[in-house]
Enzyme design. Structure first.
Site, short mmCIF file in Angstrom:
data_model
loop_
_atom_site.label_atom_id
_atom_site.label_comp_id
_atom_site.label_asym_id
_atom_site.label_seq_id
_atom_site.Cartn_x
_atom_site.Cartn_y
_atom_site.Cartn_z
N LYS A 248 0.86 -1.18 0.00
CA LYS A 248 0.00 0.00 0.00
C LYS A 248 0.90 1.23 0.00
CE LYS A 248 -1.52 2.85 2.78
NZ LYS A 248 -1.44 4.05 1.94
N GLU B 82 10.19 16.00 15.41
CA GLU B 82 10.57 15.85 14.01
C GLU B 82 9.75 16.85 13.18
OE1 GLU B 82 9.37 12.25 11.88
OE2 GLU B 82 11.41 12.15 11.13
N CYS C 116 13.88 11.05 6.88
CA CYS C 116 13.87 10.59 8.27
C CYS C 116 15.22 10.76 8.95
CB CYS C 116 13.46 9.13 8.31
SG CYS C 116 14.49 8.13 7.22
N GLU D 3 10.46 1.25 10.20
CA GLU D 3 11.44 2.34 10.04
C GLU D 3 10.69 3.63 10.30
OE1 GLU D 3 14.42 1.71 9.72
OE2 GLU D 3 14.62 -0.18 8.66
P1 NAD Z 1 2.77 8.35 7.87
O1 NAD Z 1 3.09 7.48 9.02
O2 NAD Z 1 1.71 9.34 7.98
O3 NAD Z 1 2.38 7.46 6.58
C1 NAD Z 1 3.19 6.40 6.14
C2 NAD Z 1 2.30 5.36 5.49
O4 NAD Z 1 1.43 4.80 6.46
C3 NAD Z 1 1.40 5.88 4.37
O5 NAD Z 1 1.32 4.92 3.35
C4 NAD Z 1 0.07 6.03 5.06
O6 NAD Z 1 -1.03 5.94 4.18
C5 NAD Z 1 0.08 4.83 6.00
N1 NAD Z 1 -0.79 4.91 7.16
C6 NAD Z 1 -1.26 6.01 7.79
N2 NAD Z 1 -2.06 5.66 8.83
C7 NAD Z 1 -2.08 4.31 8.84
C8 NAD Z 1 -2.71 3.35 9.70
N3 NAD Z 1 -3.47 3.70 10.72
N4 NAD Z 1 -2.49 2.04 9.45
C9 NAD Z 1 -1.71 1.65 8.42
N5 NAD Z 1 -1.11 2.51 7.58
C10 NAD Z 1 -1.28 3.82 7.79
O7 NAD Z 1 4.16 8.97 7.50
P2 NAD Z 1 4.48 10.03 6.38
O8 NAD Z 1 4.02 11.35 6.82
O9 NAD Z 1 3.99 9.54 5.06
O10 NAD Z 1 6.07 9.94 6.31
C11 NAD Z 1 6.85 10.71 7.11
C12 NAD Z 1 7.34 9.93 8.29
O11 NAD Z 1 8.03 8.75 7.85
C13 NAD Z 1 8.34 10.70 9.11
O12 NAD Z 1 8.08 10.53 10.46
C14 NAD Z 1 9.66 10.06 8.74
O13 NAD Z 1 10.65 10.20 9.68
C15 NAD Z 1 9.27 8.66 8.52
N6 NAD Z 1 10.26 8.01 7.66
C16 NAD Z 1 11.11 7.09 8.22
C17 NAD Z 1 12.08 6.49 7.45
C18 NAD Z 1 13.03 5.48 8.05
O14 NAD Z 1 13.66 4.76 7.28
N7 NAD Z 1 13.15 5.37 9.35
C19 NAD Z 1 12.19 6.80 6.11
C20 NAD Z 1 11.31 7.72 5.57
C21 NAD Z 1 10.34 8.31 6.37
#
Ligand code: NAD
Length: 503
Positions: A179, A389, A288, A254
């Site tokens: 997804k 963050e 991230c 992650e």
């Molecule tokens: P997010 O957590 O809002 O969304 C990530 C994914 O999760 C999306 O596909 C979203 O649709 C899905 N999602 C949202 N709610 C959900 C739920 N209840 N159940 C299942 N899936 C759900 O994150 P974002 O805003 O898209 O990305 C930014 C975040 O990602 C930042 O906190 C960043 O640090 C983190 N990030 C971490 C890494 C790493 O490798 N550690 C890499 C990139 C981004």
């Protein structure tokens, strides 16, 4: 520009729905495409297709060398379609053409090649002679694919971070339901079409774009899914872990970060200023592992900040398809408002704005979600901008008086994803690296992702690691198959139970 519509891919077929997601170009704010929006029923259908393909065995039981060949062909097709991929990432994700070419898409084919090679060389079976017990036999420890695995990817590196899950899962023989983030599914859909062209059997890779708390939540809770790989925010990572607990799925998470860059008093400040801006401002800070906290010796703060400001002032804004553009927009209006809100909180809490803090002007930037590179000094560890963050181009400069204090500030965080140390003395920096609580410590560099080594976080930055050979461990179940070779009933200890059976 015509707004093209893209269906989802389930069971090797294009599947459409009445519901649509709008894809917005962050550099203009305009809708450029629509995508079929999947809900719980589409996730259910995709898991069913994945299971059917898994049970058929064309992929799950194929020889590792066959899987390797298909993944190599997919990597080749990725390379062949690089221009279209780059355009899709620019269009939905707002990456500049240089970032998309060098990172978002540029790293994808080599990373896939790595897992294609690993598919052929990974030890899927380890035979072990057992002779110590009264019986003589042989155990074969097998690494078998789990079944259907779920992947939930974020918007910042849609193809690459999706691939970090899909590639090891496929290399191990699993079926995958991914997804993608609702804002950025285009490159994953193209990837799945290329996978079919490369010879991946239908149903092995399914892509269901959809809203996180609907489609993503169903995937995490689905009883037919054996494992979830997730990249995203810490808050959603916790939701995924809770949903997975119901069926005791394994998770690799992650999550977020607030990475410190410790500048030692012997660091070359010119190199460090450039390295830190690279570490913090790349892709407008929406990474991230971005180095968002610079810890600088009090005695060298002014000369360091002067260099940072001078160098950051040269960063050029512009259209995302212009090769001269250094910095592009943020992903959405919401993210822009969020980042500007953090900048406001920094000012209110008493930090000093040394650069930026606003929205850049420019005739071609009108509808886009741009924010200036922003540098705060006089930041203290308790301020919101030092703790949370931000996910934007905001660098906080904090000062320290001793190495012990630098380490204390660096480690005083709920996060522990990445970090960096800047020094002209390698052994001093290496010694300090042992005391930093983070999954990665870069010395005199940042954003150095190497597919051959594990990547992930301490504390609330994650669970498990991606990349490296042991990424495959995480997408396999371990099975011991024991074969008795003694051929001698008397040599077995069965009479502990059956001492009277022959009476
Ligand atoms: P997010 O957590 O809002 O969304 C990530 C994914 O999760 C999306 O596909 C979203 O649709 C899905 N999602 C949202 N709610 C959900 C739920 N209840 N159940 C299942 N899936 C759900 O994150 P974002 O805003 O898209 O990305 C930014 C975040 O990602 C930042 O906190 C960043 O640090 C983190 N990030 C971490 C890494 C790493 O490798 N550690 C890499 C990139 C981004």
């Amino acid at each position: 520009m015509t707004v093209q519509h893209h269906p989802m891919i389930i069971g090797g077929h294009e599947v459409d729905t009445g519901e649509r997601l709008e894809i917005i170009d962050p550099s203009t704010g305009e809708v450029t495409a629509t995508v079929a929006r999947g809900d719980e029923s589409h996730i259910d259908l995709a898991v069913e297709s994945g299971r059917k393909a898994f049970d058929a065995g064309d992929w799950s039981r194929a020889a590792p060398a066959e899987r390797s060949a298909v993944l190599h062909e997919l990597a080749r097709l990725l390379g062949e379609n690089i221009e279209e991929m780059v355009e899709l990432e620019i269009q939905a994700n707002g990456a500049t053409v240089r970032q998309a070419t060098g990172f978002h898409v540029g790293l994808a084919a080599p990373h896939l090649e790595y897992f294609a090679n690993l598919a052929a060389t990974y030890e899927f079976e380890t035979p072990t002679k057992i002779a110590a017990f009264p019986t003589v036999g042989q155990s074969t420890v097998r690494r078998e694919p789990i079944g259907v695995v779920g992947a939930v990817a974020p918007w910042n590196f849609p193809l690459l971070l999706g691939l970090w899950k899909m590639a090891p899962a496929l290399a191990a023989g699993n079926s995958v339901v991914i997804k993608p983030d609702e804002k950025t599914p285009l490159s994953t859909l193209l990837f799945a079409r290329l996978a079919l062209e490369a010879g991946l059997p239908a149903g092995v890779l399914n892509v269901v774009p959809g809203i996180g708390h609907v489609a993503g939540a169903r995937l995490a809770a689905h009883p037919g899914v054996g494992k979830i790989g997730f990249t995203g925010s810490t808050a959603v990572g916790k939701e995924i872990m809770k949903a997975s607990a119901e069926t005791l799925k394994g998770v690799t998470l992650e999550l977020g970060g607030k990475s410190p860059a410790i500048v030692l008093d012997d660091a070359d400040l010119d190199t460090t200023a450039d390295g830190l801006l690279w570490g913090c401002m790349l892709y407008s800070g929406q990474i991230c592992m971005s180095m968002t906290r610079a810890l600088v010796p009090e005695s060298r703060k002014d000369e360091f900040v002067e260099r940072l400001v001078e160098r950051a002032s040269t960063i050029r804004f512009g259209g995302t398809r212009d090769w001269e553009t250094d910095m592009g927009p943020l992903i959405s209006q919401r993210q822009k408002d969020r980042v500007l809100g953090y900048i406001e909180s920094g000012k209110q809490e008493g930090a000093t704005l040394a650069l930026g803090g606003g929205v850049p002007d420019g005739a071609d930037l009108g509808g886009g979600y741009y924010v200036e590179p922003t540098i705060f000094t006089d930041v203290t560890p308790d301020m919101k901008i030092a703790r949370e963050e931000i996910f934007g181009p905001v660098l906080s400069v904090l000062t320290y008086r001793s190495e012990a204090e630098a380490l204390e500030i660096a480690n005083d965080s709920d996060y522990g994803l990445a970090s960096s140390i800047w020094s002209s003395d390698n052994s001093r920096a290496l010694e300090m690296a042992g005391q930093v609580q983070a999954g990665t410590v870069w010395i005199n560099d940042a954003h150095k992702i190497n597919v051959e080594v594990p990547f992930g976080g301490y504390k609330q930055s994650g669970v498990g690691r991606e990349l490296g050979p042991h990424a495959l461990d995480h997408y396999t179940e371990v099975k011991d198959v024991y074969l008795d070779l003694s051929n001698d009933k008397a040599a077995r200890p069965w009479d502990v139970l059956l001492s009277h059976a022959d009476d």
